[in-house]
Write a protein that holds these residues in place. Structure first.
Motif, PDB file in Angstrom:
ATOM      1  N   VAL A 157       0.836  -1.202   0.000  1.00 24.72           N
ATOM      2  CA  VAL A 157       0.000   0.000   0.000  1.00 24.72           C
ATOM      3  C   VAL A 157       0.870   1.251   0.000  1.00 24.72           C
ATOM      4  O   VAL A 157       0.637   2.193  -0.776  1.00 24.72           O
ATOM      5  N   GLU A 158       1.889   1.269   0.845  1.00 29.58           N
ATOM      6  CA  GLU A 158       2.776   2.431   0.932  1.00 29.58           C
ATOM      7  C   GLU A 158       3.512   2.647  -0.383  1.00 29.58           C
ATOM      8  O   GLU A 158       3.680   3.788  -0.831  1.00 29.58           O
ATOM      9  N   ALA A 159       3.952   1.557  -1.011  1.00 30.24           N
ATOM     10  CA  ALA A 159       4.660   1.676  -2.288  1.00 30.24           C
ATOM     11  C   ALA A 159       3.767   2.282  -3.354  1.00 30.24           C
ATOM     12  O   ALA A 159       4.207   3.125  -4.157  1.00 30.24           O
ATOM     13  N   ARG A 160       2.502   1.895  -3.365  1.00 20.61           N
ATOM     14  CA  ARG A 160       1.579   2.419  -4.369  1.00 20.61           C
ATOM     15  C   ARG A 160       1.228   3.876  -4.083  1.00 20.61           C
ATOM     16  O   ARG A 160       1.034   4.652  -5.028  1.00 20.61           O
ATOM     17  N   LEU A 161       1.142   4.238  -2.834  1.00 24.62           N
ATOM     18  CA  LEU A 161       0.956   5.653  -2.499  1.00 24.62           C
ATOM     19  C   LEU A 161       2.139   6.478  -3.016  1.00 24.62           C
ATOM     20  O   LEU A 161       1.958   7.581  -3.546  1.00 24.62           O
ATOM     21  N   ASN A 162       3.339   5.940  -2.867  1.00 27.06           N
ATOM     22  CA  ASN A 162       4.527   6.652  -3.345  1.00 27.06           C
ATOM     23  C   ASN A 162       4.505   6.801  -4.865  1.00 27.06           C
ATOM     24  O   ASN A 162       4.905   7.843  -5.396  1.00 27.06           O
ATOM     25  N   VAL A 163       4.054   5.759  -5.564  1.00 25.27           N
ATOM     26  CA  VAL A 163       3.956   5.840  -7.029  1.00 25.27           C
ATOM     27  C   VAL A 163       2.954   6.923  -7.421  1.00 25.27           C
ATOM     28  O   VAL A 163       3.209   7.729  -8.325  1.00 25.27           O
ATOM     29  N   LEU A 164       1.812   6.941  -6.734  1.00 27.39           N
ATOM     30  CA  LEU A 164       0.803   7.959  -7.023  1.00 27.39           C
ATOM     31  C   LEU A 164       1.332   9.358  -6.735  1.00 27.39           C
ATOM     32  O   LEU A 164       1.071  10.309  -7.482  1.00 27.39           O
ATOM     33  N   LYS A 165       2.077   9.496  -5.643  1.00 24.38           N
ATOM     34  CA  LYS A 165       2.629  10.808  -5.287  1.00 24.38           C
ATOM     35  C   LYS A 165       3.581  11.297  -6.369  1.00 24.38           C
ATOM     36  O   LYS A 165       3.531  12.470  -6.770  1.00 24.38           O
ATOM     37  N   GLN A 166       4.425  10.413  -6.860  1.00 25.78           N
ATOM     38  CA  GLN A 166       5.359  10.779  -7.916  1.00 25.78           C
ATOM     39  C   GLN A 166       4.623  11.087  -9.224  1.00 25.78           C
ATOM     40  O   GLN A 166       4.965  12.047  -9.932  1.00 25.78           O
ATOM     41  N   GLU A 175      -2.152  16.723  -7.685  1.00 24.09           N
ATOM     42  CA  GLU A 175      -1.617  16.724  -6.325  1.00 24.09           C
ATOM     43  C   GLU A 175      -2.747  16.828  -5.311  1.00 24.09           C
ATOM     44  O   GLU A 175      -2.702  16.207  -4.245  1.00 24.09           O
ATOM     45  N   ASP A 176      -3.762  17.609  -5.622  1.00 22.79           N
ATOM     46  CA  ASP A 176      -4.942  17.691  -4.748  1.00 22.79           C
ATOM     47  C   ASP A 176      -5.633  16.340  -4.669  1.00 22.79           C
ATOM     48  O   ASP A 176      -6.108  15.924  -3.608  1.00 22.79           O
ATOM     49  N   LEU A 177      -5.686  15.637  -5.800  1.00 22.59           N
ATOM     50  CA  LEU A 177      -6.276  14.300  -5.802  1.00 22.59           C
ATOM     51  C   LEU A 177      -5.460  13.363  -4.917  1.00 22.59           C
ATOM     52  O   LEU A 177      -6.028  12.595  -4.132  1.00 22.59           O
ATOM     53  N   TYR A 178      -4.142  13.425  -5.030  1.00 24.46           N
ATOM     54  CA  TYR A 178      -3.297  12.560  -4.200  1.00 24.46           C
ATOM     55  C   TYR A 178      -3.567  12.808  -2.718  1.00 24.46           C
ATOM     56  O   TYR A 178      -3.695  11.864  -1.932  1.00 24.46           O
ATOM     57  N   ASP A 179      -3.656  14.070  -2.311  1.00 25.13           N
ATOM     58  CA  ASP A 179      -3.921  14.393  -0.907  1.00 25.13           C
ATOM     59  C   ASP A 179      -5.244  13.797  -0.447  1.00 25.13           C
ATOM     60  O   ASP A 179      -5.359  13.258   0.664  1.00 25.13           O
ATOM     61  N   GLU A 180      -6.260  13.867  -1.312  1.00 27.56           N
ATOM     62  CA  GLU A 180      -7.580  13.312  -0.984  1.00 27.56           C
ATOM     63  C   GLU A 180      -7.498  11.796  -0.824  1.00 27.56           C
ATOM     64  O   GLU A 180      -8.034  11.224   0.132  1.00 27.56           O
ATOM     65  N   VAL A 181      -6.818  11.139  -1.745  1.00 28.19           N
ATOM     66  CA  VAL A 181      -6.688   9.675  -1.696  1.00 28.19           C
ATOM     67  C   VAL A 181      -5.889   9.250  -0.473  1.00 28.19           C
ATOM     68  O   VAL A 181      -6.255   8.298   0.232  1.00 28.19           O
ATOM     69  N   GLU A 182      -4.803   9.941  -0.199  1.00 31.17           N
ATOM     70  CA  GLU A 182      -3.984   9.611   0.964  1.00 31.17           C
ATOM     71  C   GLU A 182      -4.800   9.725   2.247  1.00 31.17           C
ATOM     72  O   GLU A 182      -4.717   8.862   3.133  1.00 31.17           O
ATOM     73  N   ASP A 183      -5.613  10.781   2.352  1.00 34.51           N
ATOM     74  CA  ASP A 183      -6.451  10.960   3.541  1.00 34.51           C
ATOM     75  C   ASP A 183      -7.441   9.814   3.701  1.00 34.51           C
ATOM     76  O   ASP A 183      -7.644   9.300   4.807  1.00 34.51           O
ATOM     77  N   VAL A 184      -8.065   9.409   2.597  1.00 32.86           N
ATOM     78  CA  VAL A 184      -9.042   8.320   2.653  1.00 32.86           C
ATOM     79  C   VAL A 184      -8.363   7.007   3.044  1.00 32.86           C
ATOM     80  O   VAL A 184      -8.874   6.261   3.889  1.00 32.86           O
ATOM     81  N   VAL A 185      -7.219   6.720   2.450  1.00 31.30           N
ATOM     82  CA  VAL A 185      -6.505   5.480   2.762  1.00 31.30           C
ATOM     83  C   VAL A 185      -6.101   5.444   4.229  1.00 31.30           C
ATOM     84  O   VAL A 185      -6.274   4.423   4.913  1.00 31.30           O
ATOM     85  N   GLU A 186      -5.575   6.541   4.737  1.00 34.51           N
ATOM     86  CA  GLU A 186      -5.167   6.577   6.142  1.00 34.51           C
ATOM     87  C   GLU A 186      -6.370   6.444   7.070  1.00 34.51           C
ATOM     88  O   GLU A 186      -6.334   5.717   8.069  1.00 34.51           O
ATOM     89  N   ASP A 205      -8.421  -0.964  -3.029  1.00 32.03           N
ATOM     90  CA  ASP A 205      -9.341  -0.639  -4.124  1.00 32.03           C
ATOM     91  C   ASP A 205      -9.407   0.868  -4.361  1.00 32.03           C
ATOM     92  O   ASP A 205      -9.636   1.314  -5.491  1.00 32.03           O
ATOM     93  N   VAL A 206      -9.224   1.648  -3.298  1.00 33.30           N
ATOM     94  CA  VAL A 206      -9.147   3.106  -3.452  1.00 33.30           C
ATOM     95  C   VAL A 206      -7.913   3.465  -4.285  1.00 33.30           C
ATOM     96  O   VAL A 206      -7.972   4.294  -5.197  1.00 33.30           O
ATOM     97  N   LEU A 207      -6.786   2.826  -3.972  1.00 34.44           N
ATOM     98  CA  LEU A 207      -5.561   3.075  -4.729  1.00 34.44           C
ATOM     99  C   LEU A 207      -5.719   2.645  -6.184  1.00 34.44           C
ATOM    100  O   LEU A 207      -5.244   3.325  -7.098  1.00 34.44           O
ATOM    101  N   ASP A 208      -6.396   1.519  -6.392  1.00 34.94           N
ATOM    102  CA  ASP A 208      -6.608   1.033  -7.763  1.00 34.94           C
ATOM    103  C   ASP A 208      -7.452   2.012  -8.572  1.00 34.94           C
ATOM    104  O   ASP A 208      -7.129   2.331  -9.723  1.00 34.94           O
ATOM    105  N   ALA A 209      -8.548   2.488  -7.977  1.00 30.88           N
ATOM    106  CA  ALA A 209      -9.391   3.456  -8.685  1.00 30.88           C
ATOM    107  C   ALA A 209      -8.630   4.756  -8.923  1.00 30.88           C
ATOM    108  O   ALA A 209      -8.776   5.390  -9.975  1.00 30.88           O
ATOM    109  N   ALA A 210      -7.798   5.128  -7.952  1.00 31.15           N
ATOM    110  CA  ALA A 210      -7.033   6.377  -8.080  1.00 31.15           C
ATOM    111  C   ALA A 210      -6.036   6.311  -9.224  1.00 31.15           C
ATOM    112  O   ALA A 210      -5.901   7.265 -10.005  1.00 31.15           O
ATOM    113  N   VAL A 211      -5.315   5.184  -9.365  1.00 29.42           N
ATOM    114  CA  VAL A 211      -4.321   5.114 -10.432  1.00 29.42           C
ATOM    115  C   VAL A 211      -4.996   5.094 -11.803  1.00 29.42           C
ATOM    116  O   VAL A 211      -4.428   5.576 -12.794  1.00 29.42           O
TER     117      VAL A 211
END
Length: 257
Positions: A157-166, A175-186, A205-211
């Motif tokens: 999960v952390e690795a995929r968050l990092n990929v999304l952040k990059q 970047e606003d989307l990433y912040d929203e997704v990170e908040d939901v995942v946490e 599944d949140v990360l999957d939809a986000a990517v």
């Protein structure tokens, strides 16, 4: 306002992630609801869904084969779609017989979701213009410099968050989307309140939809009527006449090309 949707099945609901001026993470009970509540507006340019779109009349789909080859050791994350008469069978025994005498239970339980999307697209020409198939692991793999571990553990999960952040870096909207997704995942990782519908165990599944949403936004994926090029597996896909000629393809970022 321009926006792009990523949609993934989360074992009881569809997770919808919207990339745009107002990023959002929500859920819907059906593909129809996804379309009616989020997808049919003029501002939505395209929708990437992690569900097979287009069923072969026989054998298997080239897009599944190429996705497996691309993922290598992670190839098991790609579901090989059997022919239409297997997916449309009324009962498990008939489906197994139509599939040469064998059929995994996981495949059988996925068929209702495949048919949900298939029937909806057969009956909705407007949706066929906007909805495309993708695969989250193919997208993550293409956006990542390293091979990712399983998304079922914390490191994955952390690795995929990092990929999304990059992948979203440098774009204020993404970047606003990433912040929203990170908040939901946490939040979901710590607290699985029922009214959010997304359980603690389904943050992947949140990360999957986000990517998927990020992929659509990064390649500027438009509806099919624009006839623009976009990266797909395979390059020259077969069309499904049952779906008005929609190609059986998997859309991906194309950044590693």
């Amino acid at each position: 306002m321009t926006s792009y949707l990523g949609v993934d099945w989360a074992g009881g609901c569809w997770v919808v992630v919207e990339a745009g001026d107002e990023p959002n993470v929500t859920t819907e009970p059906s593909i129809y609801n996804v379309w009616h509540e989020h997808g049919k507006g003029d501002d939505v340019q395209s929708i990437l869904v992690d569900i097979p779109i287009g069923l072969p009349e026989n054998d298997t789909r080239d897009c599944d084969t190429e996705a497996k080859e691309r993922l290598g050791s992670r190839s098991s994350t790609v579901f090989t779609i059997p022919p239409r008469d297997v997916v449309e069978a009324d009962d498990y025994e008939t489906a197994k017989e139509n599939n040469g005498g064998s059929l995994g239970s996981q495949s059988w339980w996925l068929f209702p979701r495949i048919l949900e999307a298939d029937v909806f697209l057969q009956e909705n020409a407007d949706a066929r213009e906007k909805i495309y198939e993708s695969h989250p692991e193919v997208c993550f793999d293409d956006l990542s410099d390293d091979e990712l571990s399983s998304k079922s553990d914390g490191d994955g999960v952390e690795a995929r968050l990092n990929v999304l952040k990059q992948a979203t870096s440098g774009s204020e909207t993404l970047e606003d989307l990433y912040d929203e997704v990170e908040d939901v995942v946490e939040e979901r990782s710590e607290n699985a309140e029922w009214h959010h519908r997304i359980s603690k165990g389904r943050v992947d599944d949140v990360l999957d939809a986000a990517v998927l949403a990020v992929t659509a936004a990064k390649i500027g994926l438009q509806d099919r009527s624009d006839d623009t090029d976009y990266p797909t597996l395979p390059d020259d896909p077969t069309e499904d006449e049952e779906l008005g000629g929609i190609p059986m393809e998997i859309v991906y970022p194309g950044e590693s090309e």
